[in-house]
Design a protein around this motif. Sequence first.
Motif, PDB file in Angstrom:
ATOM      1  N   ILE A   1     -41.321   9.112  15.016  1.00 24.52           N
ATOM      2  CA  ILE A   1     -40.351   8.225  15.662  1.00 24.52           C
ATOM      3  C   ILE A   1     -40.737   8.016  17.127  1.00 24.52           C
ATOM      4  O   ILE A   1     -41.453   8.829  17.699  1.00 24.52           O
ATOM      5  N   PRO A   2     -40.264   6.920  17.733  1.00 26.30           N
ATOM      6  CA  PRO A   2     -40.540   6.700  19.154  1.00 26.30           C
ATOM      7  C   PRO A   2     -40.043   7.888  19.973  1.00 26.30           C
ATOM      8  O   PRO A   2     -38.956   8.418  19.701  1.00 26.30           O
ATOM      9  N   ASP A   3     -40.821   8.298  20.987  1.00 22.95           N
ATOM     10  CA  ASP A   3     -40.467   9.534  21.697  1.00 22.95           C
ATOM     11  C   ASP A   3     -39.513   9.292  22.870  1.00 22.95           C
ATOM     12  O   ASP A   3     -39.155  10.222  23.575  1.00 22.95           O
TER      13      ASP A   3
ATOM     14  N   GLY B   1     -33.833   9.980  16.442  1.00 26.52           N
ATOM     15  CA  GLY B   1     -34.333   8.988  17.382  1.00 26.52           C
ATOM     16  C   GLY B   1     -33.214   8.416  18.236  1.00 26.52           C
ATOM     17  O   GLY B   1     -32.034   8.630  17.964  1.00 26.52           O
TER      18      GLY B   1
ATOM     19  N   SER C   1     -41.401   2.363  26.320  1.00 25.21           N
ATOM     20  CA  SER C   1     -42.791   2.411  25.855  1.00 25.21           C
ATOM     21  C   SER C   1     -42.943   1.871  24.439  1.00 25.21           C
ATOM     22  O   SER C   1     -44.043   1.718  23.938  1.00 25.21           O
TER      23      SER C   1
END
Lengths: 480, 96
Positions: free
Chosen positions: A146-148, A172, A257
Motif C-alpha cells: 500500500i502507499p506509505d 492505508g 508521493s
Amino acid sequence: MEGAERIWDVIIIGAGPAGMSAAEVIANAGFRVIVVDEQPAPGGQIWRGIERRKDDAEGVAAVGRFRSCDASYLPETRMWQLEPLESGQGWRVYLAGAGRAFWRECRILLLATGAYERPSPLPDWTLPGVLTVGGAQILLKTSLQIPDEPVWIAGAGPLPLLYMVQLLKNGGRIAGYLDTSPKGGLRRSLSLLWPALRADWRGLLRGLGWQARLRFAGVRVWRGATDISAQADSNGGSLREVSFRDAAGRHRRARTSVLLLHRGLLPVTDASRAVGCAHDWVESQGCFAPKLDEWGMTSRDDLFVTGDGAGIGGADAAVLRGRLTALGILLRLRGPEEMVASTDYLHQADVIRTRLARLLHRQHFIDALYPPPGIDDVGDDVLVCRCEEVRAGTLRAAIAEFPDGGPDEIKIRTRCGMGACQGRQCGDALAGIFATARGKSMADVGIFRVRPPIRPLSFTELATLGVPEPIAKGDLNDDI
Amino acid sequence: MFRVETQPNEMAFDISLDGHPVGAREGETVAAVLLRSPPFHARRTTISGSRRAPFCMMGVCFECVLDVDGIRQRACMTVVRPGMQVARIAGVVKVG
C-alpha cells in the motif's frame, strides 16, 4: 508426436473469467483446446493471484474447474500475431514465451483478452508515483502493498470506491478523493435502478456500503474537481505534489508521493483491430467494441470474442459470455449434422442469454451513473502518447495540417501510438481529440489500426521461430 | 512510495537490482519490489530520458520494461525468483 503442424480445435487467448469458462465448456465437450495467457497463473486481472490468496470463493472455484478440465494451458506466453490459414479455414497464432517464438494452428480462435483502465492524460502523469487505481489494487491483492503515506485518488467509477475501502481495511490512509463524475448521477440513472436491483441487488448494496464506510471514515471527497495535475520534485524525478481546482474554482495543492487515476474501463481490442474485424462505437461506454453476431463471432470467420473484450459487463457477466460463446463455437465445430447436440446447445444458450441480459442491467446503471469522460479538457502540453512522448498540442497541429487524413495519418505523422504499448494508452485519447477537432462523431472517426507484433518481440525470440522446439508440458495432455 | 505489511510464514529472499541486493517476497512481481526501492523507476525513455515507473501493473502500458536476467521484460508481469538479476534501463545515451 507434437509440433507446430498439429491443428487444435480451439485456441483461447486469455485465462480470465471468460477464457476459463469457455475453455471448460469446450474441453468438456471433448474438443482439443489450448489457453494462452500472459500471467504466470490463471484468473485474469480480477482473480489475479487467487490461488495463493484464496479470498474469493467464486474465483477459487472457477480457477479450480479450469485447472481440472482437459484444456491445455500455456502461461507466461504472449500472442503477437494472428494470420488466417492458407486453407481459408482457421488461424495461425504466433506466440512467444520463455525466450522462444513459435506458433500454433487452430480451427477456431477465441479472444478473451478482457478490459483495461481508460488512460487519464493529465499534466505529468508519467511521473513515478502516478499509477492507475487498478494497478494499486493489484499491488494490494498480490503483494499486500500500500502507499506509505496518505494517497490522493482522482477519477470516477466503482473501482476507486472499492479500492479506498480495501486500502483503509489494510491500514492505508487517504488524503483525498477527487471525484470527477459529472453531477446529476441519480437523475441519469434512476430509471435504470429497478432493473439493476433485480440484476444484482447485493452488488448495488455493497456499493452503497462502500460509500457509507468512506463517509464514516471521514475520507475527504472533492466533488467536481478539475484541472488535476501532477508535479515533480525539484530534481524532476518523482511525484511530489498534486494540484487541482475545487468546485468553487479555488486552486489547491497538496504534497503527496502517490496519485492514483481511474476513468473507467475499455475493452482490449488490439488483436481484433489488427486483423481488421469490424468494430462499433458503444456510446454508453465510450469505447469501440468488436461487432459480434449472437454467438460472439466477429466479422472474420472463425474468430470469436468473449468476456469484457466484447463490452464491459463485469466478471460474472464474463463467465456467462464465455459459456455462451463456447456453445457457439461447439455448434460451428460439430457442424449441422449433429442435430441432437445442437438442439441441446440452443436451449442452453437461451438460458444463458436470459441470465446475461438480466445481469447486464447492473452495467447499464453503472454506465449512466459514471458516463464515459471526454478528452476535450486535455491541455496542449499534456503527453497523450507516453511511449513516443507526443503531446496533445502536437496532435492538434497535425490534425489541422493534414485535413484529409484520419487517425492513421495522424499516427504516421506524429508517431502517436507507434511505441511499445501499441497505442493502448493513447488510441482512445487520439480518437477523442480528433473527433472534437474535426467536429465529427467518434463512430465516424474510428480508431487507428494496430500493426503486428501485437506484443513486443525481441530479435532473439524471433530468430527461434520455426526452429524445432522442445515439447511443452502443456501440450501433452492427450498425447500418450 | 509504497510499503508492505510483512506476513507471518512468508518466504522472503533477495534479488539483485542494479547490482544491489533488495528484499523480495515469494509470489510478488518485480514491479512491486521497484515501487518500494528508491528511486522507483524501471527505465528512462529513449526520447527525453525521463524516468518511468510501473503504472498499470497489468502488462498493457509497457512503462515498467527493464532487463531481467538479461532479457527485456515487463516488471509487472514478471514474478521474482531468488537470485534474479534486475537492471534498470538507462535510456538515451547522448554522444558528442
